[in-house]
Design an enzyme around this catalytic site. Structure first.
Site: not given
Ligand code: IPM
Ligand code: MG
Length: 367
Positions: A252, A248, A192, A224, A142
């Site tokens: 999710d 990240d 990884k 993975d 990032y």
């Molecule tokens: C998260 C989001 C952020 C990230 C974005 C909005 C920059 O997806 O907090 O998970 O990628 O970290």
């Molecule tokens: Mg995210």
């Protein structure tokens, strides 16, 4: 001690409407529990761009550095897609994380009993799930240099760099081991190491830190495989520690196990400040959901649970945090649902503020 201070940054999309419900909860704590906060509200993301031409004004950044905790809603929206990369709403969020040095991002994924049916996975795979992803938040691909889009010969080349120093890995690993000690003493690190040198170093440093935590059972997984295991048998995990990008993606994935992205809070923590509290920002894992913004449909629970995390991690009010989490559990058990949580027919969704009303009523009932 002086009144604790909060900076509220509602941001874009559904951010303001879910944050409005958090403000009602904050007021409840002031009125009913004598827990007063000194609250300031400011702009972030597209909302800040509209006024200041940047997604985070310097004065707002300075305020964030001074307060005891920042509460953030969400950033981004289609209106801002056309903006230059350097002023996109997300840059405001990333600047907060980087300049506050919030290296440990705690993303719990808990499946509320009442919602086990809403998961896209079978109920028995997710019922009772309670895992904690610790995502490194201030380094890795990032932020790594070099980065950019350059021209080589007659074509463009996009460049990002995965880069981790030992100390960056060590501090997030320590945060994860400390959490593991307070939970079930089980930690899985994901990288990884089979293809990335940064992954080899990550694994080495995690093992070095592990020597100081002999009680914690440590495992390593390629990320993975970790993604696959998360959907195959998520309950094998307790604390997971991983880098910025894998964190990240995996968070999710873990979020969806619980039924809805609208349920998951997060805490981003840095080093202790002079008053002993960690530098901290709390935000829901969900984004700005522009498709439903401004319609009073959004689920405020992730944002409210983020405030519960603030009570626990910034203000040492673990019992009050539990009170709030229990109130939410009760409301869900009673069948109160925002639109994102409606699987079957015959249930009418409540609005964002309707969910807030129900949670406040459950808080009253808890007294
Ligand atoms: C998260 C989001 C952020 C990230 C974005 C909005 C920059 O997806 O907090 O998970 O990628 O970290
Ligand atoms: Mg995210």
């Amino acid at each position: 001690m002086s009144t604790p201070s909060l900076l509220i940054l509602p941001g874009d999309g559904i951010g303001p409407e879910v944050m409005a419900e958090v403000v009602r909860i904050i007021d409840w704590y002031g009125d009913k529990r004598g827990l007063k906060f000194d609250v300031t509200t400011d702009l972030v993301g597209g909302a800040a761009y509209d006024v200041h031409g940047v997604p985070l004004a310097d004065e707002t950044m300075a305020k964030a550095q001074e307060v005891d905790a920042v509460l953030l809603g969400a950033v981004g929206g289609p209106k801002y897609d056309v903006l230059d990369f350097s002023v996109k709403p997300e840059r405001g969020l990333l600047r907060l994380r980087k300049e506050m040095d919030l290296f440990a991002n705690l993303r719990p994924a808990q499946c509320f009993d009442a919602l086990a049916d809403f998961s896209s996975l079978k109920k028995d795979v997710v019922a009772g799930l309670d895992i904690m992803i610790v995502r490194e938040l201030t380094s890795g691909i990032y932020f790594g240099e070099p980065r950019g889009i350059i021209t080589e010969g007659n074509e463009r080349v996009g460049i990002n760099t995965q880069r981790y120093t030992e100390s960056e890995i060590r501090r997030v690993a320590i945060a994860a081991f400390e959490l593991a000690m307070k939970r079930n003493k089980k930690l899985t690190s994901m990288e990884k190491a089979n293809v990335m040198e940064s992954g080899i170093l990550w694994r080495d440093v995690v093992n070095e830190v592990a020597a100081d935590y002999p009680e914690v059972e440590v495992g390593h997984m390629y990320a993975d495989n970790g993604a696959m295991q998360l959907v195959r048998a998520p309950k094998q995990f307790d604390v997971i520690v991983t880098d910025n990008l894998f964190g990240d993606i995996l968070s999710d994935c873990a979020a969806m196990l619980t039924g809805s992205l609208g349920m998951l809070p997060s805490a981003s923590l840095g080093a202790p400040m002079e008053n002993g509290r960690p530098k901290a920002m709390y935000e829901p894992v969900h984004g700005s959901a522009p498709d439903i913004a401004g319609q009073g449909k959004a689920n405020p629970i992730a944002c409210i649970l983020s405030f519960a995390m603030a009570l626990r991690y910034s203000f040492n009010e673990g019992e009050e945090a539990t009170r709030l989490e229990k109130a939410i559990e009760k409301v869900l058990a009673d069948g109160v649902r925002t639109g994102d949580l409606l699987a079957g027919e015959g249930v009418t969704p409540v609005s964002t503020s309707g969910m807030g009303d129900a949670i406040l009523a459950a808080l009253d009932a808890s007294l």
